[in-house]
Motif scaffolding. Sequence first.
Motif, PDB file in Angstrom:
ATOM      1  N   LEU A  87       1.346  -2.761  10.557  1.00 39.73           N
ATOM      2  CA  LEU A  87       1.669  -2.728   9.128  1.00 39.73           C
ATOM      3  C   LEU A  87       2.511  -3.940   8.727  1.00 39.73           C
ATOM      4  N   GLY A  88       3.414  -4.383   9.656  1.00 39.77           N
ATOM      5  CA  GLY A  88       4.218  -5.574   9.362  1.00 39.77           C
ATOM      6  C   GLY A  88       3.362  -6.814   9.228  1.00 39.77           C
ATOM      7  N   ASP A  89       2.402  -6.984  10.134  1.00 42.15           N
ATOM      8  CA  ASP A  89       1.504  -8.141  10.052  1.00 42.15           C
ATOM      9  C   ASP A  89       0.702  -8.114   8.764  1.00 42.15           C
ATOM     10  N   LEU A  90       0.258  -6.907   8.389  1.00 39.10           N
ATOM     11  CA  LEU A  90      -0.506  -6.781   7.150  1.00 39.10           C
ATOM     12  C   LEU A  90       0.356  -7.133   5.951  1.00 39.10           C
ATOM     13  N   ALA A  91       1.638  -6.714   5.977  1.00 41.75           N
ATOM     14  CA  ALA A  91       2.534  -7.029   4.862  1.00 41.75           C
ATOM     15  C   ALA A  91       2.752  -8.528   4.736  1.00 41.75           C
ATOM     16  N   ILE A  92       2.851  -9.242   5.876  1.00 36.75           N
ATOM     17  CA  ILE A  92       3.044 -10.702   5.839  1.00 36.75           C
ATOM     18  C   ILE A  92       1.831 -11.372   5.202  1.00 36.75           C
ATOM     19  N   ASP A  93       0.636 -10.930   5.592  1.00 39.97           N
ATOM     20  CA  ASP A  93      -0.583 -11.497   5.016  1.00 39.97           C
ATOM     21  C   ASP A  93      -0.651 -11.254   3.513  1.00 39.97           C
ATOM     22  N   LEU A  94      -0.273 -10.077   3.112  1.00 40.90           N
ATOM     23  CA  LEU A  94      -0.331  -9.762   1.679  1.00 40.90           C
ATOM     24  C   LEU A  94       0.700 -10.552   0.877  1.00 40.90           C
ATOM     25  N   LEU A 105      10.933  -0.202   3.332  1.00 42.52           N
ATOM     26  CA  LEU A 105      10.858   0.511   4.611  1.00 42.52           C
ATOM     27  C   LEU A 105      10.398   1.947   4.417  1.00 42.52           C
ATOM     28  N   THR A 106      10.895   2.572   3.371  1.00 49.05           N
ATOM     29  CA  THR A 106      10.507   3.972   3.146  1.00 49.05           C
ATOM     30  C   THR A 106       9.015   4.094   2.870  1.00 49.05           C
ATOM     31  N   ASP A 107       8.436   3.059   2.226  1.00 51.43           N
ATOM     32  CA  ASP A 107       6.994   3.080   1.998  1.00 51.43           C
ATOM     33  C   ASP A 107       6.236   2.967   3.313  1.00 51.43           C
ATOM     34  N   LEU A 108       6.740   2.132   4.219  1.00 54.68           N
ATOM     35  CA  LEU A 108       6.094   1.972   5.514  1.00 54.68           C
ATOM     36  C   LEU A 108       6.129   3.280   6.327  1.00 54.68           C
ATOM     37  N   LEU A 109       7.268   3.979   6.259  1.00 50.87           N
ATOM     38  CA  LEU A 109       7.408   5.214   7.045  1.00 50.87           C
ATOM     39  C   LEU A 109       6.450   6.311   6.594  1.00 50.87           C
ATOM     40  N   GLN A 110       5.964   6.180   5.351  1.00 45.56           N
ATOM     41  CA  GLN A 110       5.066   7.207   4.844  1.00 45.56           C
ATOM     42  C   GLN A 110       3.622   7.007   5.284  1.00 45.56           C
TER      43      GLN A 110
END
Length: 291
Positions: A87-94, A105-110
């Motif tokens: 998910l972190g790699d995807l967030a960097i690309d976006l 972070l709370t969005d990632l945990l969901q």
Amino acid sequence: MIRSMTAFASGERVTEWGTLGCELRSVNHRFLELGLRLPDELRALEPALRERIASRVSRGKLDFVLRLRAPEGAAALQLNPSRLRELGDLAIDLQARFPGLRTELTDLLQFPGVLQTPATDQAALQAAALDLLDGVLDEFLAAREREGAKLATVIAERVDGIAAIAADVRGMMPGIRTGQRTKLETRLADLAQSSGVGGFDQGRVEQELVLWLQKLDVDEELDRLDAHVAEARRVLKLREAVGRRLDFLLQEFNREANTLGSKSVDARSSAAAVELKVLIDQVREQIQNIE
């Protein structure tokens, strides 16, 4: 063994998945009514729990609570590093495509798979829960039997009182019959004298007197009372649920007491019938608490 329908028992069992806590309480009820509260992890165990409780308890309104408390100091939830890294790699690309994009972070945990609960061995956890229930049931039934022993003592005392009253009435009946016969003969003699009639047909008088005294006869009622007393004493010694049996027997006791009262022509037997009904009602109150 007489058992009360009122009891409480609880217990705990530590497992590697947490601490199981169990409570079982009951109050009086005509039939068996069972309410269960279970944790989500053990919902599938409900049919087995109901069957196990019903196999050992026949009457009462029972409330059963089972809890599972997470181990102290242990993390109930764990992060999935590989899923979080994806998910972190995807967030960097976006963010490269959308510079204003913000990731919380709370969005990632969901996201599914980011948080994981430790794996639970359901079979082992269910076995531990059933084993805990067996121990609590042992304590629960022991409490019912202790209270039932007290109730049995009270009931036995009242049954002995009923037997004593029946014996007293049996002993006083010959005197009551003689007294009633003498009283009636005296009244007939007074009536003959005051009316100027030379006399009554003695044979007819004797016949009517015998018929009247037969209507006052309570030997059958006393015999049935003795039989009911013997049956009550026998039932109190049975090692099974006897509440309904005793309740039916009390109806028979009450029927005989009512008949004794209705046939009574003497203050002593009338008082005895009243005392019988008092004792019978006291027994009925106690029987409402018996399984």
